[in-house]
Design an enzyme around this catalytic site. Structure first.
Site, PDB file in Angstrom:
ATOM      1  N   GLU A   1       0.818  -1.222   0.000  1.00 58.39           N
ATOM      2  CA  GLU A   1       0.000   0.000   0.000  1.00 58.39           C
ATOM      3  C   GLU A   1       0.851   1.271   0.000  1.00 58.39           C
ATOM      4  O   GLU A   1       0.761   2.098   0.921  1.00 58.39           O
ATOM      5  CB  GLU A   1      -0.970   0.010   1.177  1.00 58.39           C
ATOM      6  CG  GLU A   1      -2.015  -1.083   1.084  1.00 58.39           C
ATOM      7  CD  GLU A   1      -3.119  -0.958   2.116  1.00 58.39           C
ATOM      8  OE1 GLU A   1      -2.913  -0.288   3.144  1.00 58.39           O
ATOM      9  OE2 GLU A   1      -4.194  -1.538   1.885  1.00 58.39           O
TER      10      GLU A   1
ATOM     11  N   GLU B   1      -6.581  -8.060  -0.618  1.00 64.51           N
ATOM     12  CA  GLU B   1      -6.993  -8.047   0.790  1.00 64.51           C
ATOM     13  C   GLU B   1      -8.449  -7.642   0.897  1.00 64.51           C
ATOM     14  O   GLU B   1      -8.927  -6.795   0.137  1.00 64.51           O
ATOM     15  CB  GLU B   1      -6.206  -6.990   1.587  1.00 64.51           C
ATOM     16  CG  GLU B   1      -4.757  -7.259   1.809  1.00 64.51           C
ATOM     17  CD  GLU B   1      -4.120  -6.139   2.649  1.00 64.51           C
ATOM     18  OE1 GLU B   1      -4.835  -5.455   3.400  1.00 64.51           O
ATOM     19  OE2 GLU B   1      -2.906  -5.954   2.519  1.00 64.51           O
TER      20      GLU B   1
HETATM   21  C1  GLA Z   1      -4.078  -2.700   4.898  1.00 68.67           C
HETATM   22  C2  GLA Z   1      -2.705  -3.342   4.977  1.00 68.67           C
HETATM   23  C3  GLA Z   1      -2.654  -4.539   5.867  1.00 68.67           C
HETATM   24  C4  GLA Z   1      -3.498  -4.348   7.097  1.00 68.67           C
HETATM   25  C5  GLA Z   1      -4.902  -3.993   6.705  1.00 68.67           C
HETATM   26  C6  GLA Z   1      -5.829  -3.830   7.877  1.00 68.67           C
HETATM   27  O1  GLA Z   1      -4.811  -3.086   3.839  1.00 68.67           O
HETATM   28  O2  GLA Z   1      -2.163  -3.642   3.728  1.00 68.67           O
HETATM   29  O3  GLA Z   1      -1.311  -4.751   6.208  1.00 68.67           O
HETATM   30  O4  GLA Z   1      -2.958  -3.326   7.859  1.00 68.67           O
HETATM   31  O5  GLA Z   1      -4.873  -2.774   6.025  1.00 68.67           O
HETATM   32  O6  GLA Z   1      -7.114  -3.457   7.462  1.00 68.67           O
END
Ligand code: GLA
Ligand code: ZN
Length: 688
Positions: A159, A316
């Protein structure tokens, strides 16, 4: 590397279904737990894990030492258990020793505050130390694990985002500016520095535009041109980090696809530019319970559009709760499944989660996971995931690689987004995504597939293209649009369009600047209506409000379709249509109601031959993917209650395992999903 990639850029998880699993952090746990994890993964049908996302400190305990023994063990256990791996490079959080020894890796915030060690996503992208060691780590990981037969993809960093205003960034900004503008004269021109006596005589006089210089609130600036260039520069800086790691892993594994997890409509990074350097798109989807289903769908469609409609990875999502909202409500029973299939319906070829096991300490200990603190499989969340895993197995790789056949498109442009929202005036309530979403939802509610495209994408595949608030017209894009319309396309534009060039300098001679001939209008003034105030108009016998901004215009060849009803500009045009060659260019001079957008898009779609794929049912989303001679229609019931409907064509309901004929009655439970496989040829209504 996996055989049998099919038409998807990454392969099926266990060779039998869409990759199913997600972020797994065994490094946070004693080894006794690992074998139990493996048992639970098999029970749930997990076939793919993302490893090593935040392990830099473990892998490099000091500047000279690397230590891969624990990761070796983890990789070996994962291999033995026949799980696929998406291997992350761990560079999204630098080790504490690095911050102590080289404070340059720490970011400076917009208010000038120099960070200390802590948090994550915390490295300055222009720190030579960070650049050196992040690339070194990526290379070492690729050298060591690149030959693993179960390595499915590389996951660079995590991210990417945030910002930095340190001296290294300022110096890099100067280099970026010199490459772009060559001379100070040109720089002074494009930033219009004669305003407020900002003329620069030496590059060194230029400050990074933070709260100590041009910004006066987060997000507001006195010099749009400078701030706009800093955004471009900073997106490029992080992209350069990504590219450097990309090259490092590709040197060892040219055939393993590389990605980084994006975040949908994430304003700071120009993902349309980033996507050119990604082998496939992956993204993290975190709607809350109140997020409209249309908004989630729109984010998926944006992500799918980044690589010309290629399937993407859902990297995710949470199995149930997040930890970072004010109210971290549970996903209701069935909703995790519903949102998983919604992703698939819009082009996802994987269903992955954050995270596999809930940690015991720090800020994500209450974040949802496959394996809860209870530590066993007897939980609602585990059961729901296990059921989904089994269902995915039943579906196999059927729609993997399938495309969404859209004949309508919405143009989205990051520079336009940045420039529009930096603009001081005409209304603080004018937000780019609000306008994009209003048009998007009109398509969505009518089951009309739509692509979100960039200025680089061809317009020819589309019969209808909407360009919400195209405030900035980039060089030559007016001609692209004119050609599209001349050749028979229908294009829609809105208020506050054609105002500036790529430097945020106003195009002189009357609005909408370069779009004026195409639209056949001259906008003389724009009236910003305060919240709650409205004008109105009647179009095709129906009355609609005019809000937010009212463009006051003259016809220069266009036909008036509707006029304002009140104020000093009553009876002047608000909605116009210009015929150019074989096509039409519409101008919507104000913001109206959702009802208007629905009616308007309904009419234009019908007139331009763009068809809905199924008769709309309130709260039921219908999306489609197709491949070869088959199509899969996804019926997603976002309502809490069940709905009855009639089969409009014959098909196989894959999850139910039964066939329906046209005219049969169907029942879709509350939050339920139906995947309906039909022959492409049977879809007479489908416009492709
Ligand atoms: C993001 C991150 C993860 C985690 C999630 C929690 O998407 O990439 O590492 O912290 O948030 O929601
Ligand atoms: Zn910096």
């Amino acid at each position: 590397m996996l055989q049998n990639r099919g038409t998807s850029i990454f392969g099926p998880g266990d060779g039998q279904k869409l990759p199913f699993g997600g972020d797994y952090n065994p490094e946070q746990w004693p080894e006794e737990i690992w074998e139990e994890d493996m048992r639970l993964f098999h029970l749930a049908g997990v076939d793919c894990v993302t490893l090593n996302v935040f392990s830099w400190a473990a892998l490099q305990p000091d500047e000279e030492t690397y230590s891969f023994e624990r990761l070796d063990k983890i990789m070996e256990m994962i291999r033995r258990n026949h799980l696929q791996v998406i291997l992350a490079t761990s560079t999204a959080a630098h080790p504490a020793w690095m911050a102590r020894k080289y404070p340059e890796v720490l970011r400076v915030e917009m208010n000038g505050m120099k960070r200390r060690f802590g948090g994550r996503h915390n490295s300055c992208p222009n720190s030579p130390v960070y650049q050196k060691y992040s690339v070194a780590l990526a290379g070492k990981l690729a050298a060591r694990y690149g030959k693993s037969e179960n390595l499915m993809a590389w996951h660079i960093n995590n991210e990417y985002g945030g910002e930095c205003y340190c001296e290294n960034c300022r110096q890099a900004f100067l280099v970026w500016l010199k490459e772009k503008y060559h001379t100070l004269e040109e720089l002074n021109r494009v930033w219009n520095t004669s305003f407020w006596g900002h003329t620069f005589y030496d590059w060194e006089e230029i400050a990074a535009p933070d709260l100590r210089s041009e910004h006066f609130e987060r997000g507001r600036t006195m010099f749009q041109g400078i701030s706009l260039d800093y955004r471009r520069f900073f997106s490029d800086s992080l992209l350069a980090n990504y590219q450097a790691e990309y090259r490092a892993v590709k040197a060892y594994t040219p055939d393993i696809p590389v990605t980084t997890n994006l975040m949908g409509f994430y304003k700071p990074l120009d993902y349309q530019k980033w996507s050119r350097y990604m082998d496939f798109i992956s993204w993290d989807n975190y709607p809350d319970n109140e997020t409209p289903a249309a908004v989630t769908a729109m984010n998926h469609d944006l992500m799918r559009g980044l690589k010309g409609g290629q399937p993407f990875a859902l990297m995710e999502q949470t199995p149930s709760v997040t930890n970072w909202l004010s109210y971290n409500a549970l996903k209701r029973p069935g909703v995790m499944r519903l949102l998983s299939y919604q992703a698939a319906a819009h082009g996802a070829d994987s269903i992955l989660f954050f995270q596999m096991r809930r940690s015991i300490g720090a800020c994500e200990k209450y974040h949802g996971a496959l394996i809860d603190h209870a530590g066993h499989e007897h939980t609602r969340v585990f059961r729901e995931m296990q059921e989904l895993g089994a269902e995915l197995k039943k579906l196999g790789t059927s729609f993997m690689g399938g495309r969404v056949p859209a004949r309508a498109a919405i143009l989205v442009d990051w520079d336009n987004w940045w420039a529009l929202e930096y603009s001081a005036g005409p209304s603080c309530d004018l937000k780019y995504l609000d306008e994009v979403e209003r048009y998007y939802s009109a398509f969505y509610e009518q089951n009309i597939p739509v692509d979100l495209i960039s200025v680089e994408d061809a317009l020819a595949p589309y019969s209808l293209v909407v360009c919400p608030v195209l405030y900035m017209v980039k060089p030559g894009y007016d001609q692209v649009l004119s050609r599209y319309v001349e050749q028979g396309g229908t294009a829609v534009f809105t208020f506050f369009s054609g105002i500036v060039d790529e430097h945020d300098l106003v195009t002189l001679g009357g609005y909408p600047g370069k779009l004026r001939t195409l639209l056949g209008i001259w906008v003389e003034e724009s009236d910003a209506l305060p919240l709650g105030m409205a004008n109105g108009f009647t179009w095709r016998k129906k009355h609609y409000p005019a809000q937010l901004l009212c463009d006051i215009m003259h016809l220069e060849g266009a036909k008036e379709e509707a006029a304002y009803e009140s104020d000093f500009y009553a009876h002047t045009p608000v909605l116009t249509m210009n015929t150019l060659g074989k096509g039409k260019a519409w101008y919507v001079g104000t913001r109206s109601s959702r009802e208007f957008y629905r009616d308007f898009i309904h009419a234009l779609a019908a007139e331009s031959g763009v068809k809905e794929i199924w008769t709309p049912i309130p709260g039921v989303e219908v999306s489609i993917r197709q491949k070869d001679e088959e199509a899969w229609m996804f019926f997603l019931n976002h309502n809490p209650d069940g709905v009855e409907m009639t089969a409009e064509l014959a098909g196989n309901s894959l999850l139910e395992g039964r066939r329906y004929k046209a005219g049969d009655r169907l029942f879709l439970p509350g939050k339920g999903v139906m995947i309906y496989q039909v022959a492409k040829t049977s879809m007479s209504r489908q416009g492709s």
